[in-house]
Design a protein around this motif. Sequence first.
Motif, PDB file in Angstrom:
ATOM      1  N   TYR A 570       0.978  -1.271  -0.100  1.00  0.00           N
ATOM      2  CA  TYR A 570       0.130  -0.086  -0.029  1.00  0.00           C
ATOM      3  C   TYR A 570       0.977   1.325  -0.078  1.00  0.00           C
ATOM      4  O   TYR A 570       0.343   1.928  -0.789  1.00  0.00           O
ATOM      5  CB  TYR A 570      -0.892   0.137   1.221  1.00  0.00           C
ATOM      6  N   ASP A 573       2.429   1.868  -3.367  1.00  0.00           N
ATOM      7  CA  ASP A 573       1.209   2.378  -4.421  1.00  0.00           C
ATOM      8  C   ASP A 573       0.768   3.694  -4.115  1.00  0.00           C
ATOM      9  O   ASP A 573       0.563   4.679  -5.040  1.00  0.00           O
ATOM     10  CB  ASP A 573      -0.116   1.359  -4.147  1.00  0.00           C
ATOM     11  N   GLN A 574       0.922   4.210  -2.722  1.00  0.00           N
ATOM     12  CA  GLN A 574       0.388   5.523  -2.454  1.00  0.00           C
ATOM     13  C   GLN A 574       1.584   6.636  -2.836  1.00  0.00           C
ATOM     14  O   GLN A 574       1.339   7.531  -3.156  1.00  0.00           O
ATOM     15  CB  GLN A 574       0.237   5.695  -0.950  1.00  0.00           C
ATOM     16  N   LYS A 576       3.778   6.022  -5.401  1.00  0.00           N
ATOM     17  CA  LYS A 576       3.795   6.128  -6.849  1.00  0.00           C
ATOM     18  C   LYS A 576       2.458   7.148  -7.240  1.00  0.00           C
ATOM     19  O   LYS A 576       2.577   7.978  -8.231  1.00  0.00           O
ATOM     20  CB  LYS A 576       3.432   4.720  -7.464  1.00  0.00           C
ATOM     21  N   GLN A 577       1.342   7.136  -6.653  1.00  0.00           N
ATOM     22  CA  GLN A 577       0.331   7.971  -6.729  1.00  0.00           C
ATOM     23  C   GLN A 577       0.397   9.433  -6.320  1.00  0.00           C
ATOM     24  O   GLN A 577      -0.326  10.242  -6.524  1.00  0.00           O
ATOM     25  CB  GLN A 577      -1.198   7.443  -6.354  1.00  0.00           C
ATOM     26  N   LYS A 578       1.418   9.654  -5.358  1.00  0.00           N
ATOM     27  CA  LYS A 578       1.527  10.882  -4.873  1.00  0.00           C
ATOM     28  C   LYS A 578       0.640  11.405  -3.874  1.00  0.00           C
ATOM     29  O   LYS A 578       0.442  12.501  -3.778  1.00  0.00           O
ATOM     30  CB  LYS A 578       2.128  11.974  -5.951  1.00  0.00           C
ATOM     31  N   ASN A 579       0.097  10.175  -3.128  1.00  0.00           N
ATOM     32  CA  ASN A 579      -1.115  10.597  -2.148  1.00  0.00           C
ATOM     33  C   ASN A 579      -0.357  10.914  -0.839  1.00  0.00           C
ATOM     34  O   ASN A 579      -1.098  11.520   0.157  1.00  0.00           O
ATOM     35  CB  ASN A 579      -2.186   9.556  -2.316  1.00  0.00           C
TER      36      ASN A 579
END
Length: 580
Positions: A570, A573-574, A576-579
């Motif tokens: 997770y 993934d976060q 990579k999404q720049k969240n």
Amino acid sequence: MSFQIKSSGDTYDAIIVGSGAGGGMASKILSEAGLSVAVVEAGGDFDPAKDEDRTQLRPPWESPRRGAGTKVRPFGDFDAAIGGWDIDGEPYTRNNGTRFDWFRSRMVGGRTNHWGRISLRFGPNDFKRASIDGMGTDWPIGYDDLKPYYDRVDKLIGVFGSKEGIYNEPDGFFLPPPKPRLHELFLKKGADKANVPMIPGRLSMLTRPINNERGVCFFCKQCNRACQVYADFSAGTCLVHPAMKKGKVDLYTHSMVRKVTTNDQGKATGVSFVSKIDMKEYKLKSRVVVLGASACESARIMMNSKSKSHPNGIGGDSNALGRYLHDSTGADRMGILPDLMDRERYNEDGVGGMHMYTPWWGDNKKLDFARGYHIEYWGGMGQPSYGAGGGMDTMRKYLKDEFGKPSPNGGYGEGLKKDVRRIYGSTLGMSGRGESIPRHENYCEIDPNTVDKFGIPVLKFNYTWSDQELKQAKHMHDTFEEILTNAGAILLGSKPGPESEYGLHAPGRIIHEVGTTRMGNDPKTSVVNSNCQAHDCDNVFVVDAGPFVSQADKNPTWTILALSWRTSDYIVDQLKQKNI
């Protein structure tokens, strides 16, 4: 690279605090995804294959204490544990009436160096106990959410066992289990008479090769010393050190983390730690902070991480930080089996743990307590160590000479040695390890009046067993006596009663403490969400047993590993999404 002291001006992608099961898994997954990682460990480096660390296969007489435990190695001078319940300069306190004992590991790999390597998956019911018995709270995730990660952990690390098709004791990807030893066959005879199931154990020791970097178990029964061929699972040898060889991983040893640092927007910016080498404070920067320091230590760091944006610490407004602390229940009983006296001596070591165990079999709807326990069996002719021959005054009365009269040997010298040899291998017993009820009133908090030698405020504990745990312990001892007597054993010691809480070990003594940063969907009643992400600081994650909503009757390590892998995926993934 490994450092004792270093304060970097660079920013890591992730700082991981702790190098045990959770921190070790995070170091592997995050670094393999291409992230730059700093692992910050309060103890020193440890590798059981190095001469300076190796204790495996060393006889007790090589120790000045003949293998006896010390404060820093409480399970024995050759045990792989470095730390203990009582560490100089690192106190903790208790409220009146609390018996909680807190075990800390101070070494790379943490507690995974000396644990029993009992590797059980939580079952579908274990995530939804509140829906079943109305006590506690359900997890916000279920077995199906973790099953793919349990599968990956099985294949990566290796676990032996047998497929049994038991619904709440899920099968995995198993290596061949070792055969039962003689004392286990006797115990199974007793268990069968009592209608108590007894199946092959599930332990993370390689009975077959799984890669070229680890050896295969050679059955020396010394897994507690950590394996020099890496045949058993330890986070240092199987996760952290391989991650350091393959990825961008820096290891900071002897580094005691004080707090997670944050900015005015409430985001984590890194950690502050005190070096045990020069007692100076250093800071590291990162995009993400991952806490895997153990349930209570991670909670302590979060409580101490006070700032303008987090005046009560990270997670401190949840009314759950430090709360719902619970440990496995634990009780034991042993006996002496006359059929095993005076037997021929042979190598019966096996693996360093149980070849067979009993998963929970009871129907709680028909019992007066809500949760279950499993049974671990022990005995046999392992290498004698410090304390061998203890209790001979009690056991000698069961020794008879050729005329059926009590042993004529004395309590010392040559006579004592003869009696010890006769009894050697004839004692056996069992330990129950059960699930306790998570309760808000069992907790750890910061003691405002005490700091450790690094100037860091320490924890104060408040913990008591409830009637649920006491009734469970009584059931344990009823079962122990039935199995032992059915097997033909003579019970040693008296059956404990309510005056001793039915023989329950003090909370913390089983070293399975969980729940202090529990997960949930509501930030008012939980510290992290279902991805182990802090509700109030979205770039802080917890990957030890703190997020557990309930413990189950299983050892927590396999679930820590699976959850850490899921959380690490997770995080990648976060990012990579720049969240975050």
